[in-house]
Scaffold this motif. Structure first.
Motif, short mmCIF file in Angstrom:
data_model
loop_
_atom_site.label_atom_id
_atom_site.label_comp_id
_atom_site.label_asym_id
_atom_site.label_seq_id
_atom_site.Cartn_x
_atom_site.Cartn_y
_atom_site.Cartn_z
N ILE A 157 0.87 -1.18 0.00
CA ILE A 157 0.00 0.00 0.00
C ILE A 157 0.90 1.22 0.00
O ILE A 157 2.01 1.17 0.55
CB ILE A 157 -0.94 -0.03 1.24
CG1 ILE A 157 -1.94 1.13 1.22
CG2 ILE A 157 -0.16 -0.05 2.56
CD1 ILE A 157 -3.08 0.99 2.23
N ASN A 158 0.45 2.30 -0.63
CA ASN A 158 1.23 3.53 -0.62
C ASN A 158 1.00 4.25 0.71
O ASN A 158 0.06 5.03 0.86
CB ASN A 158 0.83 4.41 -1.81
CG ASN A 158 1.70 5.65 -1.90
OD1 ASN A 158 2.42 5.99 -0.95
ND2 ASN A 158 1.66 6.32 -3.03
N GLU A 159 1.87 3.93 1.67
CA GLU A 159 1.66 4.44 3.03
C GLU A 159 1.88 5.94 3.16
O GLU A 159 1.53 6.54 4.17
CB GLU A 159 2.57 3.69 4.01
CG GLU A 159 1.78 2.74 4.87
CD GLU A 159 2.62 1.94 5.84
OE1 GLU A 159 3.24 0.96 5.38
OE2 GLU A 159 2.67 2.28 7.03
N GLY A 160 2.44 6.54 2.11
CA GLY A 160 2.60 8.00 2.11
C GLY A 160 1.27 8.72 2.23
O GLY A 160 1.18 9.86 2.68
N ASN A 161 0.18 8.00 1.81
CA ASN A 161 -1.15 8.62 1.87
C ASN A 161 -1.85 8.35 3.19
O ASN A 161 -3.06 8.59 3.33
CB ASN A 161 -2.04 8.06 0.73
CG ASN A 161 -1.52 8.47 -0.64
OD1 ASN A 161 -0.95 9.54 -0.81
ND2 ASN A 161 -1.68 7.58 -1.62
N TYR A 162 -1.12 7.82 4.18
CA TYR A 162 -1.71 7.35 5.44
C TYR A 162 -2.73 8.34 6.05
O TYR A 162 -3.83 7.95 6.43
CB TYR A 162 -0.60 7.07 6.45
CG TYR A 162 -1.06 6.43 7.73
CD1 TYR A 162 -1.19 5.05 7.82
CD2 TYR A 162 -1.40 7.20 8.85
CE1 TYR A 162 -1.62 4.44 8.99
CE2 TYR A 162 -1.84 6.60 10.02
CZ TYR A 162 -1.95 5.22 10.09
OH TYR A 162 -2.39 4.63 11.25
N PRO A 220 -9.09 5.85 5.25
CA PRO A 220 -10.20 5.64 6.19
C PRO A 220 -9.69 4.94 7.45
O PRO A 220 -8.67 4.24 7.41
CB PRO A 220 -11.15 4.71 5.42
CG PRO A 220 -10.65 4.62 4.04
CD PRO A 220 -9.24 5.09 4.00
N ARG A 221 -10.42 5.10 8.55
CA ARG A 221 -10.04 4.53 9.85
C ARG A 221 -9.69 3.03 9.74
O ARG A 221 -8.68 2.56 10.25
CB ARG A 221 -11.22 4.74 10.83
CG ARG A 221 -11.07 4.29 12.24
CD ARG A 221 -10.14 5.15 13.06
NE ARG A 221 -8.80 4.57 13.14
CZ ARG A 221 -7.69 5.25 13.38
NH1 ARG A 221 -7.73 6.55 13.55
NH2 ARG A 221 -6.52 4.65 13.44
N GLY A 222 -10.56 2.27 9.06
CA GLY A 222 -10.37 0.81 8.98
C GLY A 222 -9.06 0.43 8.30
O GLY A 222 -8.43 -0.56 8.66
N VAL A 223 -8.66 1.20 7.30
CA VAL A 223 -7.41 0.91 6.59
C VAL A 223 -6.22 1.21 7.51
O VAL A 223 -5.26 0.43 7.59
CB VAL A 223 -7.32 1.71 5.27
CG1 VAL A 223 -5.94 1.56 4.63
CG2 VAL A 223 -8.40 1.24 4.30
N LYS A 224 -6.33 2.31 8.25
CA LYS A 224 -5.27 2.63 9.23
C LYS A 224 -5.17 1.49 10.26
O LYS A 224 -4.07 1.07 10.62
CB LYS A 224 -5.58 3.94 9.94
CG LYS A 224 -5.43 5.16 9.05
CD LYS A 224 -5.74 6.42 9.85
CE LYS A 224 -5.50 7.67 9.02
NZ LYS A 224 -5.99 8.89 9.63
N ILE A 250 5.90 -1.53 -5.13
CA ILE A 250 6.66 -1.14 -6.32
C ILE A 250 6.04 0.09 -6.97
O ILE A 250 6.74 0.92 -7.55
CB ILE A 250 6.71 -2.32 -7.32
CG1 ILE A 250 7.49 -3.50 -6.69
CG2 ILE A 250 7.34 -1.91 -8.64
CD1 ILE A 250 7.42 -4.79 -7.49
N GLY A 251 4.71 0.18 -6.89
CA GLY A 251 4.02 1.28 -7.56
C GLY A 251 3.62 0.91 -8.98
O GLY A 251 3.21 1.75 -9.76
N ILE A 263 -3.40 -3.14 -1.50
CA ILE A 263 -4.54 -2.26 -1.18
C ILE A 263 -4.36 -0.91 -1.87
O ILE A 263 -3.29 -0.29 -1.77
CB ILE A 263 -4.63 -2.00 0.35
CG1 ILE A 263 -4.75 -3.33 1.11
CG2 ILE A 263 -5.79 -1.07 0.68
CD1 ILE A 263 -4.76 -3.17 2.63
N TYR A 264 -5.37 -0.48 -2.59
CA TYR A 264 -5.46 0.94 -2.99
C TYR A 264 -6.83 1.42 -2.52
O TYR A 264 -7.83 1.20 -3.18
CB TYR A 264 -5.24 1.18 -4.49
CG TYR A 264 -4.62 2.56 -4.68
CD1 TYR A 264 -5.35 3.70 -4.35
CD2 TYR A 264 -3.31 2.72 -5.08
CE1 TYR A 264 -4.77 4.96 -4.43
CE2 TYR A 264 -2.72 3.98 -5.16
CZ TYR A 264 -3.46 5.09 -4.83
OH TYR A 264 -2.90 6.34 -4.89
N PRO A 265 -6.88 2.02 -1.35
CA PRO A 265 -8.19 2.35 -0.74
C PRO A 265 -8.73 3.68 -1.24
O PRO A 265 -8.06 4.40 -2.01
CB PRO A 265 -7.84 2.45 0.74
CG PRO A 265 -6.44 2.98 0.76
CD PRO A 265 -5.76 2.48 -0.50
#
Ligand code: AHG
Ligand code: MN
Ligand code: MN
Length: 345
Positions: free
Chosen positions: A216-221, A225-229, A251-252, A269-271
């Motif tokens: 997952i691209n954690e830069g967008n943390y 949404p709460r559930g993904v966090k 990898i992106g 995951i891409y949420p």
């Protein structure tokens, strides 16, 4: 004395497609020709992808090279190759491509009685082209709806993912592979550059039921949404018994991240994010084809709540959140998403 040692039989993509023709319920040969056309175009794209590092010598993509010729951007080039191959193959009526806002109608004499439409992301992970990192192609094939005749219409493409007759991807990596399904399992073929053929290398692929990689691209943390966090925190907990903490691998390039997780076990995951409520990925030519492959390999693909393959498309370039990969990992992410919603209510 010379004794003949039996060598292991290798099966090319072309041979395999013909051997499996009887699995297909409609006219034999049509789908085989479509897959063959996509395979041919992908070899041409592969040739150009391999030259991408030579941009300083032959000229950058999208600009004029030292011979004064225009060098096309690789994703535009790939798009043209797939469209040309499908146009001359005669089995495809129209194409929905990431690179074209509208449908590409194949108005050729040979394809006027064709029965299939194709959705395609000709080059996925294009931000990785310039840095020698894996990229891919994703495709999906549908049969035109019963009773539809005449020119292709948008309705031909507004079919749920459950209606796909075939789907696949090509990964241009340390070796080039084509992986596809027609609904009877998933098979992977590696390109042998010395003979220019895709050869069966990964028969009957299965995604491990559980895994220890999350992508997952954690830069967008901050925007998740709460559930993904909550799921990310779950992945990071130190718990030997459940093999945690998991590893992050991102990898992106969706194809490359999916392919790795498919072999090793994992979740991609891409949420939805605060900025993009439907996430980034496109339903028709990214999520549906990979969801079909994932399910055929024993995995799962969901938008967090619902099975990807059951989403009703309403537009060609529609986006959806995506949770895809090992069954147990996707189930856990969905559980935490549900719990987070209940907490708010
Ligand atoms: P494309 O190159 O076809 O536009 O697709 C890019 C997609 C996908 O391949 C990848 O997983 C995702 O974008 C990465 O997005 P972020 O940079 O936002 O993580
Ligand atoms: Mn893409
Ligand atoms: Mn793309």
């Amino acid at each position: 004395m010379f004794t003949h040692q039996p060598t292991k039989r290798f099966i090319t993509l072309g041979q395999f497609i013909i051997e499996r023709q009887s699995d297909f319920q409609y006219a034999k040969g049509e789908l085989s020709r479509l897959l063959r056309d996509i395979g041919i175009a992908s070899k041409i794209v592969n040739r150009e992808v391999n030259k991408a590092g030579l941009v300083d010598i032959i000229g950058d993509f999208g600009v004029t090279n030292i011979q004064g010729e225009d060098v096309k951007k690789l994703d535009v080039y790939a798009n043209e190759q797939f469209i040309n191959a499908l146009r001359s193959g005669g089995e495809c009526l129209a194409i929905a491509s990431e690179e074209n806002e509208d449908l590409v109608d194949i108005e050729s004499e040979v394809s006027k009685n064709a029965n299939y439409v194709v959705c395609i992301d000709p080059l996925d992970g294009s931000s990785n082209i310039d840095v020698n990192v894996n990229i891919g192609t994703i495709f999906s094939i549908y049969r035109r709806k019963e009773g539809m005749t005449g020119p292709t219409r948008l309705e031909d493409f507004m079919q749920k993912g459950t209606e796909q007759v075939a789907a696949g991807y090509v990964i241009y990596g340390s070796s080039t592979m084509m992986v596809y399904t027609t609904g009877k399992g998933v098979n992977g073929f590696t390109l042998d550059p010395s003979i220019g053929e895709f050869c069966l290398s990964h028969p009957d692929m299965k995604i491990p039921e559980d895994g220890s990689i999350y992508s997952i691209n954690e830069g967008n943390y901050a925007h998740f949404p709460r559930g993904v966090k909550d799921y990310i925190k779950f992945c990071q907990v130190d718990d030997k018994a459940t093999n945690r903490p998991y590893s992050t691998r991102y990898i992106g390039s969706l194809v490359a991240d999916f392919h790795r997780n498919m072999i090793k076990g994992g979740i991609y995951i891409y949420p939805s994010t605060g900025k993009s409520p439907n996430g980034k990925l496109r339903l028709l030519y990214e999520c549906n084809p990979l969801a079909f492959i994932a399910e055929q390999a024993g995995g799962v693909a969901s938008n967090g709540v619902k099975r990807i393959l059951e989403l009703q498309p309403e537009a060609l370039h529609q986006r959806t959140p995506l949770f895809i990969g090992s069954k147990k990992m996707v189930a856990k992410a969905e559980e935490l998403l549900r719990n987070a919603v209940e907490k708010v209510v």
